[in-house]
Write a protein that holds these residues in place. Structure first.
Motif, PDB file in Angstrom:
ATOM      1  N   THR A  92       0.839  -1.198   0.000  1.00  0.00           N
ATOM      2  CA  THR A  92       0.000   0.000   0.000  1.00  0.00           C
ATOM      3  C   THR A  92       0.875   1.249   0.000  1.00  0.00           C
ATOM      4  O   THR A  92       1.734   1.420   0.869  1.00  0.00           O
ATOM      5  N   ALA A  93       0.638   2.117  -0.984  1.00  0.00           N
ATOM      6  CA  ALA A  93       1.469   3.313  -1.146  1.00  0.00           C
ATOM      7  C   ALA A  93       0.929   4.135  -2.307  1.00  0.00           C
ATOM      8  O   ALA A  93       0.083   3.667  -3.068  1.00  0.00           O
ATOM      9  N   VAL A  94       1.454   5.330  -2.425  1.00  0.00           N
ATOM     10  CA  VAL A  94       1.271   6.100  -3.654  1.00  0.00           C
ATOM     11  C   VAL A  94       2.434   5.736  -4.559  1.00  0.00           C
ATOM     12  O   VAL A  94       3.593   5.823  -4.154  1.00  0.00           O
ATOM     13  N   TYR A  95       2.119   5.317  -5.766  1.00  0.00           N
ATOM     14  CA  TYR A  95       3.129   4.903  -6.737  1.00  0.00           C
ATOM     15  C   TYR A  95       3.353   6.023  -7.748  1.00  0.00           C
ATOM     16  O   TYR A  95       2.387   6.569  -8.306  1.00  0.00           O
ATOM     17  N   TYR A  96       4.623   6.323  -7.982  1.00  0.00           N
ATOM     18  CA  TYR A  96       5.000   7.390  -8.890  1.00  0.00           C
ATOM     19  C   TYR A  96       5.840   6.837 -10.034  1.00  0.00           C
ATOM     20  O   TYR A  96       6.746   6.026  -9.821  1.00  0.00           O
ATOM     21  N   CYS A  97       5.554   7.324 -11.208  1.00  0.00           N
ATOM     22  CA  CYS A  97       6.386   7.047 -12.370  1.00  0.00           C
ATOM     23  C   CYS A  97       7.395   8.182 -12.496  1.00  0.00           C
ATOM     24  O   CYS A  97       7.054   9.357 -12.276  1.00  0.00           O
ATOM     25  N   ALA A  98       8.619   7.843 -12.842  1.00  0.00           N
ATOM     26  CA  ALA A  98       9.661   8.846 -12.974  1.00  0.00           C
ATOM     27  C   ALA A  98      10.545   8.551 -14.174  1.00  0.00           C
ATOM     28  O   ALA A  98      10.737   7.392 -14.544  1.00  0.00           O
ATOM     29  N   ALA A  99      11.036   9.608 -14.764  1.00  0.00           N
ATOM     30  CA  ALA A  99      11.944   9.495 -15.909  1.00  0.00           C
ATOM     31  C   ALA A  99      13.274  10.132 -15.543  1.00  0.00           C
ATOM     32  O   ALA A  99      13.310  11.241 -14.995  1.00  0.00           O
ATOM     33  N   ARG A 100      14.346   9.432 -15.870  1.00  0.00           N
ATOM     34  CA  ARG A 100      15.683   9.891 -15.513  1.00  0.00           C
ATOM     35  C   ARG A 100      16.469  10.292 -16.752  1.00  0.00           C
ATOM     36  O   ARG A 100      16.479   9.578 -17.750  1.00  0.00           O
ATOM     37  N   ASP A 101      17.134  11.459 -16.663  1.00  0.00           N
ATOM     38  CA  ASP A 101      18.109  11.823 -17.685  1.00  0.00           C
ATOM     39  C   ASP A 101      19.469  11.892 -17.010  1.00  0.00           C
ATOM     40  O   ASP A 101      19.656  11.291 -15.948  1.00  0.00           O
ATOM     41  N   TRP A 102      20.424  12.658 -17.564  1.00  0.00           N
ATOM     42  CA  TRP A 102      21.774  12.669 -17.002  1.00  0.00           C
ATOM     43  C   TRP A 102      21.798  13.217 -15.574  1.00  0.00           C
ATOM     44  O   TRP A 102      22.755  13.004 -14.828  1.00  0.00           O
ATOM     45  N   ARG A 103      20.731  13.918 -15.172  1.00  0.00           N
ATOM     46  CA  ARG A 103      20.706  14.515 -13.837  1.00  0.00           C
ATOM     47  C   ARG A 103      20.245  13.524 -12.764  1.00  0.00           C
ATOM     48  O   ARG A 103      20.357  13.810 -11.576  1.00  0.00           O
ATOM     49  N   GLY A 104      19.734  12.378 -13.161  1.00  0.00           N
ATOM     50  CA  GLY A 104      19.222  11.433 -12.188  1.00  0.00           C
ATOM     51  C   GLY A 104      17.735  11.595 -11.955  1.00  0.00           C
ATOM     52  O   GLY A 104      17.093  12.485 -12.513  1.00  0.00           O
ATOM     53  N   TYR A 105      17.175  10.717 -11.127  1.00  0.00           N
ATOM     54  CA  TYR A 105      15.731  10.766 -10.897  1.00  0.00           C
ATOM     55  C   TYR A 105      15.303  12.004 -10.110  1.00  0.00           C
ATOM     56  O   TYR A 105      14.290  12.625 -10.431  1.00  0.00           O
TER      57      TYR A 105
END
Length: 120
Positions: A92-105
């Motif tokens: 149980t949680a809030v799930y987040y989608c994330a996209a990483r570039d050269w700077r990191g997540y």
């Protein structure tokens, strides 16, 4: 700019399944990996990485979800999915989608989050 939109959260019983989707749009050329994070309820809970997939298809899973969750995408322009099986109340949680570039997540791009609740 990259835009992420999650869907597929909801309520499930322990032992059940849910599939999360993350639609990616915008300037995706700089993105080298996509990840699913979650933040459990509570003031001291931090956002933690659940699973990730690189642009070349390499996957990674947190120990707590190995063997139960599967991350997948067809290509860099397609949605990123998180298939969650054998769900537990601890998922149980809030799930987040994330996209990483050269700077990191942390300095990358994030969706608004989708709630997953698993009842015992």
């Amino acid at each position: 700019q990259v835009h992420l939109l999650e869907s597929g959260g909801g309520l499930a019983q322990a032992g059940g399944s849910l599939r999360l989707s993350c639609t990616v749009s915008g300037s995706i050329g700089s993105i080298n990996a996509m990840g699913w994070f979650r933040q459990a309820p509570g003031p001291d809970k931090k956002r933690v990485l659940v699973s990730s997939i690189t642009s070349s298809g390499l996957t990674n899973y947190a120990d707590s979800v190995k063997g139960r969750f599967t991350i997948a995408r067809d290509n860099v322009k397609s949605p990123v999915y998180l298939q969650m099986n054998s769900l537990k109340p601890d998922d149980t949680a809030v799930y987040y989608c994330a996209a990483r570039d050269w700077r990191g997540y942390d300095d990358g791009y994030w969706g608004q989050g989708t709630q997953v609740t698993v009842s015992s």
